[in-house]
Design a protein around this motif. Structure first.
Motif, PDB file in Angstrom:
ATOM      1  N   ALA A 107     -15.369   0.381  14.042  1.00  0.00           N
ATOM      2  CA  ALA A 107     -13.926   0.127  14.060  1.00  0.00           C
ATOM      3  C   ALA A 107     -13.140   1.205  13.315  1.00  0.00           C
ATOM      4  O   ALA A 107     -11.919   1.123  13.216  1.00  0.00           O
ATOM      5  CB  ALA A 107     -13.621  -1.250  13.453  1.00  0.00           C
ATOM      6  N   ARG A 108     -13.848   2.198  12.807  1.00  0.00           N
ATOM      7  CA  ARG A 108     -13.149   3.227  12.039  1.00  0.00           C
ATOM      8  C   ARG A 108     -13.219   4.629  12.635  1.00  0.00           C
ATOM      9  O   ARG A 108     -12.393   5.478  12.323  1.00  0.00           O
ATOM     10  CB  ARG A 108     -13.694   3.285  10.584  1.00  0.00           C
ATOM     11  CG  ARG A 108     -13.506   2.028   9.774  1.00  0.00           C
ATOM     12  CD  ARG A 108     -12.044   1.632   9.629  1.00  0.00           C
ATOM     13  NE  ARG A 108     -11.177   2.633   9.045  1.00  0.00           N
ATOM     14  CZ  ARG A 108     -11.033   2.858   7.728  1.00  0.00           C
ATOM     15  NH1 ARG A 108     -11.720   2.139   6.859  1.00  0.00           N
ATOM     16  NH2 ARG A 108     -10.215   3.783   7.292  1.00  0.00           N
ATOM     17  N   ARG A 122      -4.255   5.642  14.789  1.00  0.00           N
ATOM     18  CA  ARG A 122      -5.283   6.127  13.856  1.00  0.00           C
ATOM     19  C   ARG A 122      -5.042   7.572  13.459  1.00  0.00           C
ATOM     20  O   ARG A 122      -5.327   7.977  12.338  1.00  0.00           O
ATOM     21  CB  ARG A 122      -6.655   6.005  14.512  1.00  0.00           C
ATOM     22  CG  ARG A 122      -7.176   4.603  14.454  1.00  0.00           C
ATOM     23  CD  ARG A 122      -8.602   4.496  14.940  1.00  0.00           C
ATOM     24  NE  ARG A 122      -8.987   3.092  14.884  1.00  0.00           N
ATOM     25  CZ  ARG A 122      -9.920   2.544  15.669  1.00  0.00           C
ATOM     26  NH1 ARG A 122     -10.568   3.281  16.540  1.00  0.00           N
ATOM     27  NH2 ARG A 122     -10.203   1.273  15.547  1.00  0.00           N
ATOM     28  N   GLU A 123      -4.527   8.326  14.418  1.00  0.00           N
ATOM     29  CA  GLU A 123      -4.267   9.734  14.160  1.00  0.00           C
ATOM     30  C   GLU A 123      -3.154   9.904  13.128  1.00  0.00           C
ATOM     31  O   GLU A 123      -3.083  10.916  12.429  1.00  0.00           O
ATOM     32  CB  GLU A 123      -3.837  10.348  15.496  1.00  0.00           C
ATOM     33  CG  GLU A 123      -3.827  11.836  15.575  1.00  0.00           C
ATOM     34  CD  GLU A 123      -3.352  12.223  16.974  1.00  0.00           C
ATOM     35  OE1 GLU A 123      -4.160  12.727  17.748  1.00  0.00           O
ATOM     36  OE2 GLU A 123      -2.162  11.993  17.284  1.00  0.00           O
ATOM     37  N   ASP A 157      -4.612   7.805   7.532  1.00  0.00           N
ATOM     38  CA  ASP A 157      -6.024   7.683   7.150  1.00  0.00           C
ATOM     39  C   ASP A 157      -6.400   6.234   6.848  1.00  0.00           C
ATOM     40  O   ASP A 157      -7.560   5.918   6.660  1.00  0.00           O
ATOM     41  CB  ASP A 157      -6.316   8.536   5.907  1.00  0.00           C
ATOM     42  CG  ASP A 157      -6.360  10.009   6.271  1.00  0.00           C
ATOM     43  OD1 ASP A 157      -6.576  10.320   7.459  1.00  0.00           O
ATOM     44  OD2 ASP A 157      -6.197  10.838   5.359  1.00  0.00           O
ATOM     45  N   ARG A 158      -5.416   5.374   6.761  1.00  0.00           N
ATOM     46  CA  ARG A 158      -5.716   3.966   6.468  1.00  0.00           C
ATOM     47  C   ARG A 158      -6.234   3.262   7.719  1.00  0.00           C
ATOM     48  O   ARG A 158      -5.975   3.715   8.837  1.00  0.00           O
ATOM     49  CB  ARG A 158      -4.461   3.275   5.957  1.00  0.00           C
ATOM     50  CG  ARG A 158      -3.973   3.937   4.668  1.00  0.00           C
ATOM     51  CD  ARG A 158      -2.782   3.221   4.123  1.00  0.00           C
ATOM     52  NE  ARG A 158      -2.253   3.980   2.990  1.00  0.00           N
ATOM     53  CZ  ARG A 158      -1.157   3.645   2.326  1.00  0.00           C
ATOM     54  NH1 ARG A 158      -0.469   2.573   2.696  1.00  0.00           N
ATOM     55  NH2 ARG A 158      -0.739   4.362   1.322  1.00  0.00           N
ATOM     56  N   PRO A 159      -6.919   2.159   7.542  1.00  0.00           N
ATOM     57  CA  PRO A 159      -7.499   1.496   8.717  1.00  0.00           C
ATOM     58  C   PRO A 159      -6.443   1.006   9.697  1.00  0.00           C
ATOM     59  O   PRO A 159      -5.441   0.401   9.306  1.00  0.00           O
ATOM     60  CB  PRO A 159      -8.243   0.299   8.111  1.00  0.00           C
ATOM     61  CG  PRO A 159      -8.487   0.657   6.693  1.00  0.00           C
ATOM     62  CD  PRO A 159      -7.324   1.514   6.274  1.00  0.00           C
ATOM     63  N   MET A 190     -11.562  -4.305   4.269  1.00  0.00           N
ATOM     64  CA  MET A 190     -11.338  -2.879   4.021  1.00  0.00           C
ATOM     65  C   MET A 190     -10.334  -2.670   2.905  1.00  0.00           C
ATOM     66  O   MET A 190     -10.487  -1.781   2.064  1.00  0.00           O
ATOM     67  CB  MET A 190     -10.868  -2.203   5.315  1.00  0.00           C
ATOM     68  CG  MET A 190     -11.958  -2.145   6.386  1.00  0.00           C
ATOM     69  SD  MET A 190     -11.301  -1.616   8.006  1.00  0.00           S
ATOM     70  CE  MET A 190     -12.700  -2.074   9.071  1.00  0.00           C
ATOM     71  N   GLN A 194      -3.264  12.903  20.106  1.00  0.00           N
ATOM     72  CA  GLN A 194      -3.210  11.654  20.863  1.00  0.00           C
ATOM     73  C   GLN A 194      -1.754  11.219  21.043  1.00  0.00           C
ATOM     74  O   GLN A 194      -1.392  10.669  22.083  1.00  0.00           O
ATOM     75  CB  GLN A 194      -4.020  10.583  20.127  1.00  0.00           C
ATOM     76  CG  GLN A 194      -4.163   9.281  20.878  1.00  0.00           C
ATOM     77  CD  GLN A 194      -5.024   9.402  22.114  1.00  0.00           C
ATOM     78  OE1 GLN A 194      -5.982  10.157  22.134  1.00  0.00           O
ATOM     79  NE2 GLN A 194      -4.698   8.670  23.176  1.00  0.00           N
TER      80      GLN A 194
END
Lengths: 218, 218, 218, 218, 218, 218
Positions: free
Chosen positions: C108-109, D88-89, D92-94, D214, E52
């Motif tokens: 998931a990461r 996500r890009e 850096d956090r989930p 997390m 992205q």
């Protein structure tokens, strides 16, 4: 009294020395009362099978021989498994390819296996076959001796080269067992195994062992 | 003179009738002058191995027996392959599981294989094992008899049920070979094969054939 | 009033220091009003789990403990996931293995993950498990610290070695997240993450987080 | 004193009723002293996300919201995981997608999982995502309710339909756990699980549980 | 008389020089009497697609253009295949992505292919796409030029760098064909192919060839 | 002035009516100024290719023809792709198999494809080829017409049967595109596509389109 059963082992190239080597490698598998292990040279074969064209060339002669001989089981003793599917189509009896059986036997010994090929150009052909078999996920790697079949048969350096390649498969690729990717390397199996400390599979021996089992149980 | 070589075949359940059945099924594989095929009941085993707990229960007793016996090769004769990796860790000699060898042998006979399981609840365990082996892509399907191990051993209806399930594997799932997913079905192998017209693999016979080959070549 | 819910975290080795380490690593996950996180040492376990035999040894004691404790969920805190399937069979409640959960959380990461193993000999076992899980295609690589469990627990050099191995996973293998392949490395998670600039997953924390979710929603 | 940590859960459609449903479904996961679970409606979203165009439409607004909010972790609460990689890009956090986390959580509960989709046309999209995740080998099947999102939200027949589809996944496809393939089905999770006797995963709950873990460990 | 058929090739970035380069690269594919090959710049596109977010940004504008233009077939000329599934959803006519078609064409030329990427950070995105396509098993490797799109377009060193990277793909990774992982490299295709002695695929040419075939047969 | 380029399309069976059918099916792909599409009957071929033996029989004659003709590209127009790898070995120019190209083209149109085979017995051969290609994960299913090649060529019922089989692939198996698994079905492509509402691929047209592209760009 029924004729004794017989396992036909066909060397698809026309090099009789290879056939004699097969017979010697398979002698330990023969047992009194068990099926004969009948090693034959395919007369129509080329002197060595080193290309896809060579593979195609022997397919139908192999099939004809299988049909003619009506052995209890047949082993095609060339690591390219030439004519395997055509031969299977021609009979309900077992027809085994040594590449398939060498790999399958390795899968019973270690998590991932490595393959020692004779030459680099055969590797894509082998990889395609492993994908076709659906087992490529357990192939740690394949590395080539880069010697001709003739050199591997005769040369005193072959074992040294096999040990070097086997160490790379073991140490860099993580192979836990080694398949010798040629029908003519059986004499090196024991020394290579001793040197590497891993199971080393001669594919023709592996195939004949499986054939013996199939014939014995009928 | 060295002691004759010996293949140890361990029935991990404590049902001696199963062990006697194994011995009968394996008799055709034995040859004068070849390794003895020594079938043993694991004294510590449960009467049948029907759960993951049963699988775990016999792992270390199996390993202890392997260590104690020092056979040339060992076959663990239960389709869950209990203790296989623990036994392999204990010796450099071959230790073979019948599920692995039954499947590997089927891969040498047909494009895709089917498995006849005893009970439905073992199917996820078997599927996980096939994924772990990396060969699940060639499993056409697995179907259960839905009988207890005891019923399959004794009941006259077993063969009829196996034929019905085998036909579904062949006709609906596309299996080209059948693996019998239990150590105790060998007596039905021949009739089932005749009825289905497909190769039917008894996994214990398959494993012992491979073991005989490994021992013969040293 | 119902007894408060409880997540049982079992250290399958008998090293209490490891259990205390787990408790410390899991403390940040506990919340007032939430389930207790109950870390236990498996009395019957070996001092460390370093072989397949060790894995087998603890399977049934783990299952017995799961049955006895009747926790809302159980986490088996050893990266070999010993006894996981036997424990699952014994209860309908969630039983989680830290190897599974560490890997699932890594998925998931990042696109592909790397694993830091303690020793090289555990890598084939882990790879087989990843194949069994069906997720090996996302494993960029696994590399070993080549330290004993004891060394990793005590040694001041452990972090430095983890950083070196983590860099190889990131730079040579292309890993986008790192799974620490051991239950006892949690103290290094933060520093390693800071050093590598990639998510680093402690598998026990990952498993307990998933367990907390399962328990919370009932 | 640092601001308390916060998990941002974004409903990418603009239907506030769905967002309120999410908040209700996630309430059991919140703990005093733990991160806030902050459910938000994406103002720019369409009323429902039912096509690939809808998926694309919300990607950048989601990314903008992630950037603006700077939450400790973000969950995108739509089973198409829109904008996941773009978000996500951006940090850096989930950032977690509920389809990914629902499936990953199911992998920790059973050998193979089934998915209940809202409509048949989303199945190829989901299957492509499962292949992209590399986990499709563990998907037993996916079957559709063939209801609109609106119908599933309101209709009293939804549970009955889910039970029927869940039984097919369990009995025909062999699923051992069920993933509800939509963000708005959480209210049915418990009854469906009771009826099927299998773990049923609400993907948003699964994702928030992972996010909580997390965030807790830093 | 019907309007002549037309293949729309969309450059999703707003750099007209790239569009002109596409037109030049595609000129050899155009034939009198055949469909026009109409290269367009997406006005709404960023100057380059390097993230992205850029991919997401152009998805709906691409879909709008596809809807508006009603070409016989459309090619999205960016190696990230932005908006591909949204565009396909909008029309029953063929919509082709150059990454997909470049890879598919390579699969018709060699056992395994290598990809030359512009920058390292795009590799995980490409690998995820290859997994989603289900063809990752035939990817020998992907290696990056580590140049910006601008540098590759202008710099005289580009070809030298491509040759160096191509040799690594061929000699270390075992690639038998090379896919150029960018829409703007077509001018280097011939020289690179001559230098490497392997088929080199320009993905836009590959996609347009497939589109021409689809349009021709109706 | 250089001789105009030429694509050689070989019908490996000796049935000239099939060759004429290929020429008709490929006519829409030919363009003034473009390469000639030269359809040839392999004189040495059997009247139909219906077995593995037939496949083997034509491999070397195909290779000889490829060598003799020196076409810019060659297409082997039989869905078993006979001699493909032997022909590729004989030339650096493109040699394309229609099964490969039909499937690759389908992969550019839909998530999963179905195959309409002539007879059931060819399915395992096709499946093995799809595994060898590494794309079997995207095959939704393959179903047979259960007609002879002759019947499919002549019979008025062929289209009706293809529609029935195509519906099963679409509705039961989830295929989003259909590959016609034979060289002689092109006349049915359009009506079948109209009936099913899915892209239907004639594999020879697909291969020639790819060949045209390869030749055009040099």
């Amino acid at each position: 009294m029924p004729a004794p059963q017989r396992i036909l082992v066909i060397n698809p190239n026309s090099n009789d020395a290879v056939t004699r080597g097969l017979a010697a490698a398979l002698a330990p598998l023969a047992r009194p009362g068990g099926p004969a292990i009948d090693c034959r040279t395919l007369a129509e074969g080329p002197f060595g099978i080193e290309s896809q064209a060579d593979v195609e060339r022997v397919a139908l002669p192999l099939r004809d021989l299988v049909l003619r001989e009506q052995a209890a089981a047949t082993v095609i003793a060339c690591y390219s498994d030439p004519g395997l599917h055509a031969c299977r189509e021609a009979t309900d009896r077992p027809v085994l390819g040594i590449a398939e059986c060498g790999v399958l036997t390795a899968l019973a010994r270690a998590d991932r296996f490595g393959v020692i090929a004779i030459s680099r150009r055969s590797i894509p052909r082998h990889q395609r076959a492993l994908r076709g078999m659906g087992v490529i996920g357990r192939c740690a790697g394949e590395r080539a001796l880069e010697m001709s079949v003739a050199e591997t048969a005769s040369g005193g350096d072959t074992l040294a080269r096999m040990i070097a390649v086997g160490r790379e498969l073991r140490d860099r690729d993580g192979a836990g067992a080694i398949v010798m990717g040629c029908a003519g390397m059986a004499a090196h199996r024991g020394p290579l195994e001793a040197e590497l400390g891993l199971p080393v599979i001669d594919p023709t021996q592996a195939a004949v062992a499986m054939a013996l089992g199939m014939v014995a149980v009928g």
